[in-house]
Design a protein around this motif. Structure first.
Motif, short mmCIF file in Angstrom:
data_model
loop_
_atom_site.label_atom_id
_atom_site.label_comp_id
_atom_site.label_asym_id
_atom_site.label_seq_id
_atom_site.Cartn_x
_atom_site.Cartn_y
_atom_site.Cartn_z
N ALA A 132 0.02 6.72 12.41
CA ALA A 132 0.48 5.39 13.59
C ALA A 132 -0.31 6.34 14.61
O ALA A 132 0.24 7.99 14.83
N SER A 133 -1.53 5.77 15.30
CA SER A 133 -2.66 6.33 15.36
C SER A 133 -2.02 5.34 17.01
O SER A 133 -2.82 4.84 17.20
N ALA B 140 1.01 -1.38 0.47
CA ALA B 140 -0.21 -0.68 -0.03
C ALA B 140 0.44 1.29 -0.12
O ALA B 140 1.88 1.43 0.83
N ALA B 141 0.52 2.15 -1.36
CA ALA B 141 1.59 3.84 -0.62
C ALA B 141 0.90 4.12 0.85
O ALA B 141 1.61 5.09 0.92
N ILE B 142 -0.31 3.87 1.39
CA ILE B 142 -0.97 4.84 2.34
C ILE B 142 -0.89 3.50 3.43
O ILE B 142 -2.18 2.56 2.96
N VAL B 143 -0.69 3.57 4.79
CA VAL B 143 -1.12 2.87 5.53
C VAL B 143 -1.03 4.00 6.99
O VAL B 143 -0.83 4.55 7.38
N VAL B 144 -2.38 3.12 7.73
CA VAL B 144 -3.04 3.94 9.14
C VAL B 144 -2.82 2.81 9.89
O VAL B 144 -3.75 1.44 9.38
N SER B 145 -2.33 2.93 10.96
CA SER B 145 -2.04 1.61 11.81
C SER B 145 -2.92 2.00 12.94
O SER B 145 -2.78 3.27 13.70
N GLY B 146 -3.36 1.32 14.08
CA GLY B 146 -3.64 1.63 15.27
C GLY B 146 -2.79 1.19 16.46
O GLY B 146 -2.75 -0.05 16.29
N GLY B 147 -2.97 1.08 17.87
CA GLY B 147 -2.28 0.67 18.96
C GLY B 147 -3.35 0.45 20.06
O GLY B 147 -4.75 0.59 19.67
N ARG B 148 -2.33 0.25 21.13
CA ARG B 148 -3.45 -0.25 22.04
C ARG B 148 -3.95 1.43 22.53
O ARG B 148 -5.04 0.57 23.22
N GLY B 149 -3.74 2.43 21.29
CA GLY B 149 -4.65 3.95 22.57
C GLY B 149 -6.12 3.30 21.39
O GLY B 149 -6.87 4.40 22.08
N VAL B 150 -6.41 2.29 20.55
CA VAL B 150 -7.22 2.53 19.89
C VAL B 150 -8.50 2.04 20.91
O VAL B 150 -9.52 2.34 21.25
N ASN B 151 -8.05 1.45 21.82
CA ASN B 151 -8.96 1.03 23.09
C ASN B 151 -10.27 -0.14 22.38
O ASN B 151 -11.43 0.18 23.37
N GLY B 152 -10.02 -1.00 21.53
CA GLY B 152 -11.22 -2.54 21.52
C GLY B 152 -11.24 -1.97 20.12
O GLY B 152 -11.09 -1.16 19.45
N ALA B 153 -11.33 -3.78 20.11
CA ALA B 153 -12.11 -4.27 18.07
C ALA B 153 -12.36 -3.11 18.19
O ALA B 153 -12.39 -2.33 16.34
N GLU B 154 -13.97 -2.47 18.20
CA GLU B 154 -15.08 -1.79 18.09
C GLU B 154 -14.81 -0.63 17.52
O GLU B 154 -14.77 0.32 16.29
N ASN B 155 -13.21 0.27 17.96
CA ASN B 155 -12.75 1.32 17.46
C ASN B 155 -12.01 1.27 16.64
O ASN B 155 -12.16 2.54 16.40
#
Ligand code: FAD
Length: 320
Positions: free
Chosen positions: A262-263, A200-215
């Motif tokens: 990175a979020s 992918a040319a762009i990647v948006v990642s989530g970490g522990r801060g996302v705080n849940g699968a639904e988020n």
């Protein structure tokens, strides 16, 4: 001019982008000769010719589909024997690296994996690699045999460079090993409609801060507004919020997109190992002291639950 073998990654004749990037790099060191195997191999020729392949060696046989990598190694070795190339380039996928490694053993050559750049040198091609969790960049050259080099996706631009692309059938005799391991079932992954993570040319990642699968829905919404792939830190994967196939890092996938967002990711060394070569890095984190801010091009200190939806809305509004 010396010929350079390029192993073609394609799906039923549709050439994947990392192979086109390899053709750009191959042209720096010689004349690209592409090797396309399996169903649709001949259909790859037009695209490969548009991007610089002087010749396309093709072979199709049930062995390529029904068995694991060894039939492809047999074919690549047949191409190697036919061409005597100056180098062999293979995309750095899991399969590509296995094919390249097996070929290197057979032809008693050195191998460089996961190169991120390639240039011609007086004594053979010089590969750039990002090593030790991307803490160092090294340049190396193979001194034994014909260089076999795998190159990570997004390491070179795709360039139009029309060439003859003459199709030639490759004659392959399969070794006894080739049919030793058979594919018994394939389970296609459910399509998300998003690009493949490593390409992918762009990647948006989530970490522990996302705080849940639904988020993760807010991470996916930003990714979809940008046409991006979704990544996750190991903390998010270990918590069961996102599949391991999307994990970025030392024990996940290595990505090198134009833009990495990175979020809620702190920026541990093991995460950096998989994303530090991204061209532009943006982090959203509520802790201004988070280590991720040491490597970003743009940092937003803020709550991702406020920032990410605003960013998504902004991207959507600009797209009209
Ligand atoms: P944390 O380190 O807990 O960071 C969460 C961040 O989110 C914090 O910085 C916090 O400030 C921020 N945050 C919290 N809430 C919000 C909010 N509302 N808005 C904004 N920001 C917020 N990790 C990987 O990622 N990939 C790997 O491949 C990997 N392999 C590993 C291999 C080994 C052998 C080992 C030992 C570890 C590996 N790890 C890997 C784990 C790594 O060390 C870290 O534990 C992991 O990367 C942490 O993930 P994280 O950044 O999501 O979580």
């Amino acid at each position: 001019m010396a010929e350079v073998l390029v192993y073609v990654d394609h799906v039923d004749g549709a050439v994947r982008k990392p192979t086109l990037e390899l053709l750009t790099l191959a042209r720096r060191i010689g004349e690209p000769v592409a090797v396309a195997l399996g169903s649709g191999a001949e259909a790859t020729a037009a695209t490969l010719a548009e991007h610089g392949a002087v010749k396309v060696l093709t072979a199709d046989a049930p062995e390529f589909t029904d068995y694991l990598v060894v039939p492809k190694v047999d074919a690549l070795q047949a191409a190697y024997d036919a061409v005597s190339p100056a180098a062999v380039l293979v995309p750095s996928s899991a399969e590509g690296k296995e094919i390249a490694a097996r070929l290197a053993v057979r032809i008693e050559s050195g191998i460089i994996t996961d190169a991120i750049d390639l240039e011609a040198g007086d004594e053979g091609p010089v590969a750039t690699q990002s090593v030790f969790a991307a803490a160092f960049t090294t340049k190396s050259r193979i001194s034994k045999g014909t260089p076999v080099i795998t190159v990570k996706p997004n390491s070179a631009p795709v360039e139009a460079a029309p060439a003859a692309g003459a199709v030639e059938a490759l004659s392959v005799s399969f070794s006894a090993q080739a049919t030793g391991t058979k594919v018994t079932a394939r389970t296609p992954r459910e399509s998300t409609g998003r690009p493949e993570l490593t390409e992918a040319a762009i990647v948006v990642s989530g970490g522990r801060g996302v705080n849940g699968a639904e988020n993760f829905a807010i991470i996916e919404a930003l990714a979809d507004s940008l046409g991006a792939a979704v990544g996750a830190s190991r903390a998010a994967v270990d918590a069961g919020w996102y599949p391991h196939s999307n994990q970025v890092g030392q024990t996940g996938k290595s990505v090198s997109p134009q833009l990495y967002i990175a979020s809620g990711i702190s920026g541990a060394i093991q995460h950096r190992a998989g994303m530090q070569t991204s061209k532009t890095i943006v982090a959203i984190n509520k802790d201004a002291e988070a280590p991720i801010f040491d490597l970003v091009d743009y940092g937003v200190v803020g709550d991702l639950f406020e920032v990410v939806p605003q960013l998504t809305d902004e991207v959507k509004s600009r797209k009209g």
